[in-house]
Motif scaffolding. Structure first.
Motif, PDB file in Angstrom:
ATOM      1  N   SER A 144     -14.290  22.928  45.808  1.00 18.49           N
ATOM      2  CA  SER A 144     -14.834  22.922  47.160  1.00 18.49           C
ATOM      3  C   SER A 144     -13.726  23.340  48.124  1.00 18.49           C
ATOM      4  N   ALA A 177     -12.425  23.917  51.780  1.00 18.56           N
ATOM      5  CA  ALA A 177     -12.769  23.523  53.146  1.00 18.56           C
ATOM      6  C   ALA A 177     -12.559  24.687  54.108  1.00 18.56           C
ATOM      7  N   LYS A 219     -11.040  21.557  57.839  1.00 17.93           N
ATOM      8  CA  LYS A 219     -10.283  20.712  56.912  1.00 17.93           C
ATOM      9  C   LYS A 219     -10.392  19.212  57.117  1.00 17.93           C
ATOM     10  N   TYR A 220     -10.406  18.549  55.985  1.00 20.10           N
ATOM     11  CA  TYR A 220     -10.143  17.101  55.927  1.00 20.10           C
ATOM     12  C   TYR A 220      -8.641  16.953  55.709  1.00 20.10           C
ATOM     13  N   TRP A 221      -7.979  16.216  56.601  1.00 21.43           N
ATOM     14  CA  TRP A 221      -6.538  15.952  56.423  1.00 21.43           C
ATOM     15  C   TRP A 221      -6.220  14.631  57.088  1.00 21.43           C
ATOM     16  N   SER A 251     -15.205  17.481  57.467  1.00 18.42           N
ATOM     17  CA  SER A 251     -14.916  18.775  56.834  1.00 18.42           C
ATOM     18  C   SER A 251     -16.200  19.495  56.453  1.00 18.42           C
ATOM     19  N   SER A 273      -8.630  19.267  42.191  1.00 15.01           N
ATOM     20  CA  SER A 273      -9.023  17.853  42.174  1.00 15.01           C
ATOM     21  C   SER A 273     -10.460  17.701  42.667  1.00 15.01           C
ATOM     22  N   SER A 303     -11.036  11.748  44.813  1.00  8.12           N
ATOM     23  CA  SER A 303     -10.485  12.737  45.740  1.00  8.12           C
ATOM     24  C   SER A 303     -11.583  13.011  46.762  1.00  8.12           C
ATOM     25  N   ALA A 304     -11.267  12.867  48.047  1.00  5.59           N
ATOM     26  CA  ALA A 304     -12.345  12.957  49.042  1.00  5.59           C
ATOM     27  C   ALA A 304     -13.040  14.319  49.005  1.00  5.59           C
ATOM     28  N   SER A 305     -12.277  15.388  48.751  1.00  6.77           N
ATOM     29  CA  SER A 305     -12.908  16.714  48.701  1.00  6.77           C
ATOM     30  C   SER A 305     -13.899  16.816  47.542  1.00  6.77           C
ATOM     31  N   ARG A 323     -17.649  16.504  48.203  1.00  7.77           N
ATOM     32  CA  ARG A 323     -18.389  17.717  48.584  1.00  7.77           C
ATOM     33  C   ARG A 323     -18.746  18.548  47.367  1.00  7.77           C
ATOM     34  N   SER A 365      -1.603  16.467  48.260  1.00 10.95           N
ATOM     35  CA  SER A 365      -2.317  16.291  49.526  1.00 10.95           C
ATOM     36  C   SER A 365      -2.317  14.811  49.910  1.00 10.95           C
ATOM     37  N   MET A 396      -0.818  13.838  53.447  1.00  8.89           N
ATOM     38  CA  MET A 396      -1.670  13.241  54.489  1.00  8.89           C
ATOM     39  C   MET A 396      -1.065  11.935  54.990  1.00  8.89           C
ATOM     40  N   MET A 439      -4.098  21.849  61.215  1.00 13.47           N
ATOM     41  CA  MET A 439      -3.765  20.914  60.135  1.00 13.47           C
ATOM     42  C   MET A 439      -2.307  21.096  59.725  1.00 13.47           C
ATOM     43  N   ASP A 475      -4.631  25.450  52.220  1.00 16.68           N
ATOM     44  CA  ASP A 475      -4.723  24.003  51.971  1.00 16.68           C
ATOM     45  C   ASP A 475      -3.323  23.441  51.737  1.00 16.68           C
ATOM     46  N   ALA A 476      -3.234  22.366  50.926  1.00 16.17           N
ATOM     47  CA  ALA A 476      -1.928  21.726  50.743  1.00 16.17           C
ATOM     48  C   ALA A 476      -1.116  22.464  49.686  1.00 16.17           C
TER      49      ALA A 476
HETATM   50  O1  PMV Z   1      -9.372  15.706  48.406  1.00 13.23           O
HETATM   51  P1  PMV Z   1      -7.888  15.912  48.360  1.00 13.23           P
HETATM   52  O2  PMV Z   1      -7.150  14.624  48.350  1.00 13.23           O
HETATM   53  O3  PMV Z   1      -7.494  16.823  47.261  1.00 13.23           O
HETATM   54  O4  PMV Z   1      -7.468  16.622  49.736  1.00 13.23           O
HETATM   55  C1  PMV Z   1      -7.961  17.864  50.148  1.00 13.23           C
HETATM   56  C2  PMV Z   1      -7.216  18.344  51.342  1.00 13.23           C
HETATM   57  C3  PMV Z   1      -7.418  19.793  51.720  1.00 13.23           C
HETATM   58  O5  PMV Z   1      -7.647  20.596  50.597  1.00 13.23           O
HETATM   59  C4  PMV Z   1      -6.144  20.284  52.399  1.00 13.23           C
HETATM   60  C5  PMV Z   1      -8.540  19.974  52.733  1.00 13.23           C
HETATM   61  C6  PMV Z   1      -9.958  19.801  52.244  1.00 13.23           C
HETATM   62  O6  PMV Z   1     -10.788  19.396  53.066  1.00 13.23           O
HETATM   63  O7  PMV Z   1     -10.257  20.106  51.085  1.00 13.23           O
END
Ligand code: PMV
Length: 336
Positions: free
Chosen positions: A10, A12, A15-17, A31, A101, A138-140, A143, A187, A191, A238, A278-279
């Motif tokens: 997924s 973004a 972005k979610y950060w 996001s 992730s 992982s929050a992303s 989605r 990430s 964050m 971000m 992204d990160a």
């Molecule tokens: O879900 P994580 O912890 O892998 O963090 C995702 C962070 C970004 O990829 C930078 C932004 C996003 O919304 O996917």
């Protein structure tokens, strides 16, 4: 019995950060994301005979630490006391800023749920519940259980589907492999550092909802120019907030900057090429199908020999039972 799930990462656009202080893995910013169809994680799960968990990713056995919370949540949410054998493969570079992730935890949540349904005769779990389970990894990933375009609101436990892939079949994402290898700062810790030490963090969080609302409108209208400009603001803000951390958090490499400039140059010549990051150092470029070759050429002129992965809006993750003695399918890479 083994179950396979193939899922796409997924990416973004907004972005979610940053995480909320309360709860676990609750996003501080909303996001909006696209599923990168063509790039794939294939995850195979089974139950273990000794009740222990085992996780193998891309052929290497992993420490259970990163998975403990997730697997505990899986057993609680799915109502199972079993141990799980997990084998996950990415068709694209993993842990390198290509959102492995998101596809990894989404595929895992979906495959474990199907396994528990089949083994323990449980009624089907809803995607909304599985989005919540994926979020604990992982929050992303919340989605990524949906194909197409999905949103995760600030503070939400679950993501929601916004449009199916058929909303914009002519959209393409060119993901440039600026550097291979795992990123230096995950990430998760990036964050946390931004929230704890960046003086710009609160402004980043309070500014994000306006970008999110405007980007949803641009996506609904399939207006790439409007969406692209908002995407650019989202990743730039971000990264600006991350860069202002102590110590500064700089994910970009010279190659990233070269590609950002190449996109600006393409746009100057009338080719709609809109980048996001992204990160990690990788650059992902949104464009229309008709501009794909020009975009690839422009990026490769900036960085000769550049490896490019091409994605189109992806469908829903696929789930199936793996017949005994058969090998799982190889994950698609999107390599172009
Ligand atoms: O879900 P994580 O912890 O892998 O963090 C995702 C962070 C970004 O990829 C930078 C932004 C996003 O919304 O996917």
């Amino acid at each position: 019995m083994r179950v396979v799930c193939r899922a796409s990462p997924s990416l973004a656009l907004v972005k979610y950060w940053g995480k909320l202080e309360r709860g676990h893995n609750l996003p501080a910013t909303p996001s909006l994301a696209i599923s990168l169809g063509g790039l794939e994680t294939v995850t195979v799960v089974g139950t273990s005979s000794d009740g222990r968990d085992r996780v193998v990713v891309d052929g290497t056995e992993r420490e259970l630490g990163r998975y403990e919370d997730f697997l505990a949540a899986a057993r609680r949410i799915l109502g199972s006391g079993r141990g799980f054998l997990i084998d996950s493969r990415n068709g694209f570079p993993g842990g390198a800023g290509f959102a492995s992730s998101s596809s990894g935890f989404a595929a895992l949540a979906l495959a474990l749920a199907r396994l528990v349904e089949l083994r323990d005769g449980r009624p089907a779990f809803g995607l909304d519940l599985l989005s919540e389970l994926a979020r604990t990894g992982s929050a992303s990933a919340a989605r990524a259980v949906y194909g197409g375009f999905a949103v995760l609101e600030a503070g939400a436990e679950r993501a929601e589907p916004l449009f199916p892939a058929s909303h914009w079949p002519g959209l393409r994402v060119v993901a440039a492999v600026v550097a291979r290898g795992e990123k230096a700062v995950s990430s998760r810790s990036g964050m946390a550092a931004t929230r704890e030490t960046s003086p710009y963090y609160d402004d980043w969080v309070s500014d994000a909802p306006a970008l999110f609302t405007a980007a949803k409108k641009a996506l609904a209208a399939r207006d790439l120019e409007a969406l692209g400009a908002l995407m650019r603001l989202s990743y730039s803000r971000m990264h600006a907030s991350a860069l202002a951390s102590d110590p500064p958090l700089l994910y970009w490499l010279p190659g990233s900057v070269a590609l950002i400039r190449a996109c600006a140059e393409l746009r100057g010549r009338g080719v709609g090429a809109w980048e996001t990051m992204d990160a990690g150092p990788q650059v992902k470029v949104l464009c229309l199908e008709g501009d794909l070759e020009a975009v690839k050429r422009g990026l490769r002129e900036a960085l000769p020999g550049l490896e490019l992965l091409v994605a189109a809006p992806g469908g829903e993750p696929e789930l199936f039972e793996l017949p005994p003695g058969t090998e799982p399918p190889l994950p698609r890479s999107g390599l172009s």
